[in-house]
Design an enzyme around this catalytic site. Sequence first.
Site, PDB file in Angstrom:
ATOM      1  N   ASP A 219       0.872  -1.170   0.000  1.00 17.32           N
ATOM      2  CA  ASP A 219       0.000   0.000   0.000  1.00 17.32           C
ATOM      3  C   ASP A 219       0.913   1.225   0.000  1.00 17.32           C
ATOM      4  OD1 ASP A 219      -1.656   2.119   0.512  1.00 17.32           O
ATOM      5  OD2 ASP A 219      -2.526   1.304   2.364  1.00 17.32           O
TER       6      ASP A 219
ATOM      7  N   ASP B 153     -13.298   5.103   0.936  1.00 15.87           N
ATOM      8  CA  ASP B 153     -11.863   5.117   1.220  1.00 15.87           C
ATOM      9  C   ASP B 153     -11.331   6.547   1.170  1.00 15.87           C
ATOM     10  OD1 ASP B 153      -9.127   4.857   1.296  1.00 15.87           O
ATOM     11  OD2 ASP B 153      -8.975   3.409  -0.343  1.00 15.87           O
TER      12      ASP B 153
ATOM     13  N   LYS C 184       2.800  11.165  -3.437  1.00 10.35           N
ATOM     14  CA  LYS C 184       1.752  10.512  -4.229  1.00 10.35           C
ATOM     15  C   LYS C 184       0.894  11.533  -4.976  1.00 10.35           C
ATOM     16  CE  LYS C 184      -1.767   6.913  -3.499  1.00 10.35           C
ATOM     17  NZ  LYS C 184      -2.288   6.005  -2.462  1.00 10.35           N
TER      18      LYS C 184
ATOM     19  N   GLU D 285      -7.289   0.465  -4.502  1.00  7.47           N
ATOM     20  CA  GLU D 285      -7.296   0.394  -3.043  1.00  7.47           C
ATOM     21  C   GLU D 285      -8.633  -0.068  -2.455  1.00  7.47           C
ATOM     22  OE1 GLU D 285      -5.706   4.254  -2.178  1.00  7.47           O
ATOM     23  OE2 GLU D 285      -3.736   3.650  -2.904  1.00  7.47           O
TER      24      GLU D 285
END
Lengths: 179, 622
Positions: free
Chosen positions: B25, B206, B87, B184
């Site tokens: 992850d 999420d 990210k 994810e």
Amino acid sequence: MMSDLDFAADHFALFGLPRSQQLDSAALDLRFRQLQTEVHPDRHVQAGDAGQRLSMQWASRVNEAYQTLKNPLRRALYLLQLTGHDPQVENNTAMPADFLFRQMELRESVAEARRDGDEGVLEAARLQLVQEIAAVHRRLIELMDGEHEYVAASGLVRQLMFQEKLLGEIDDALEVVAS
Amino acid sequence: MALLQIVEPGETTAPHQHRLAVGIDLGTTNSLVATVRSGMSVVLNDVQGHSLLPSVVRYLADGRVEIGRTAEKHRSLDPKNTIVSVKRLMGRGRGDIAHGETLPHDFVDGEGMVRIRTIAGIKSPVEVSAEILKVLRQRAEAALGGELIGAVITVPAYFDDAQRQATKDAARLAGLNVLRLLNEPTAAAIAYGLDNASEGVFAVFDLGGGTFDISILRLSKGIFEVLATGGDSALGGDDFDHRVFCWIIEQAGLRPLSPHDARLLQAHAREAKEYLSSHGEAPITIKLGSGEYVDLLLTTDSFTEITRTLVQKTLTATKKALRDAGLTVGDIRGVVMVGGSTRMPQIQQAVAELFGQEPLNNLDPDKVVALGAAMQANLLAGNRAAGDDWLLLDVIPLSLGLETMGGLVEKVIPRNSTLPIARAQEFTTFKDGQTALAIHIVQGERELVADCRSLGRFELRGIPPLVAGAARIRVTFQVDADGLLSVTAREQSTGCEAHIEVKPSYGLSDDEIAVMLKESFTHAGDDAFRRALREAQVEAQRLLEATRSALEDSSTLLSPAERETIDRAIVKLEAVMLGDDRRAIDAAMQALGAATEDFAARRMNQSVQRALAGKTIDQISP
């Protein structure tokens, strides 16, 4: 019969379903999962490059067939094509006057609700349109499977394309209004 | 006592053959690595016992790189060279970055993607992410005692093609073989679904540090089918911090801020947000560089008020995903909460209100994505055990299309199409004698090209000169199970074919990656050559095993002559695979692949027929 089945089989044959506008959607869903369980690239991870490519082509093929059969409009278009009838979606724009009038009315109320940011009106319009589309779906089954009236069915298919486009516009408006 | 394992044909599960694979992850704030051990998915800790690796990278003047906790500790001392939330920069141009002005970095425009000027040179977000991935790879290899066969890396479901490609490049740069890019929320659904043996339609909400995803999935008899996905790849906990940051400035009447004070305020803003997850109010006391004090009290009510529009954005995206799936809130069996930011009470409350049910929080929201990714990695590495019979069907989050006349977008693949998918569209020329056609690929939902993301352009040349409208050019989009696109164009009116394949690479070419890899191996004292050779040997072994089991399974599909050709290719591969000539191994593998192509196609037809036959039996039995 089974041995006829290959990559080039038509979508109905691939899913072992009768060639009709009426569709057993539970059987379609079940068959889709069974086929993907066989062909999906994740089931062939050890197969090397060529095997992976083959499995990706098959899985794409199954997905495309599933999407086409699942959606009543796309299913009708596909069925017309299979039976050699041109729905004239590009060149025939003639629509019944009352249908056009109703569409204009709906379009105006959607545009207005979008301007005013009225989510309630949009939701109501959407619900109504969804019901109207469902009624057209039912009529299409009668025309294509029962009466074999492909010209009339083609006209209905063209109307359906109009209605689905409007549904998309309502969804856009809902998004704009909500944000 | 030794237990005997019964292995079905085609399965290879002898314990000594367990292939090491991990799920990673790669988060905005923290990153994790997990693996499946004795059938259980577990997060791997570092030597100090920490599972979370802060996604922070600091470049030093002497060429050294600090990653994780050490880098985070030095963050306020050296903000310019310490990169956080990288990210958010992946596959992004300079103009795409939210709140770029509040970041302490020197951004440099780069081809396809922004770059960061550090004391150790100009770094691309791909390189920065690769540093994080390298630490996780080393952690896993140390814990598992061997080299990894590959990794499943998770990405936000709403990542576009550029962001996915950048993530894959980062993994390659870190020396990882990418088994799959996994969305994810889908990873979370796997962990949740397999844990609870759930059936029905679920929503996965999420909200991470920098990204928001909503996915609607149907779980049925071991198949995880994503029905729709939506979100915002630039909305996360960082934005909530930013709102608190702005609130502090406004309340205390501060401005302008030194870079040091800005860092300090950001840290306090985040602390206050986290404190409010378990308290009704958060005191904020900051000593500024000037010696001045800021003393404020942030209540839950004010926090809810200043972040209302952010929460609203998540709800809007959720409603849209439901509409796309053709469902209403009443159809949803449960809402699985993922990501550290779902700890905020106003998020929990808003989700509960929208769905009319309490969300599910029984899995650690920080770890569930890595755990699910590890399960998928285990399967894709070929460690399928009896009972591991599940399959994942994911979708593409954003529509793909082509630019047509007048700057309009012609959609070729609509969003939420199940992967993999291939679609073709026919185009024609608009001028007499036209011999080339420019093709511009875009991703997004808007009608104008200018409002969508440009993925790449290429030119199809060698079209025979014909009158306008006579040429027929077929453009095929293929999106693989990773959600990555390749495009082929063919002119087919005259039988003379022009053919081109494009993989948009967003700034990093294969050559660039090769050079970076070589450099990184030299630094790490690793031997790139030996590593590549070992990888080829492992691949060859896998191919041999798969071919042998296929032959055992369905040898009747082959004529004696065909069988002989395949056997010869097997012998040839066996002969070279133990040597150290990687090219010879690759060539022998390709030869075996070619020899078995028809056989593989026949086997696939056979298994499709088996699926049909299977259903007939189901229908007959009561």
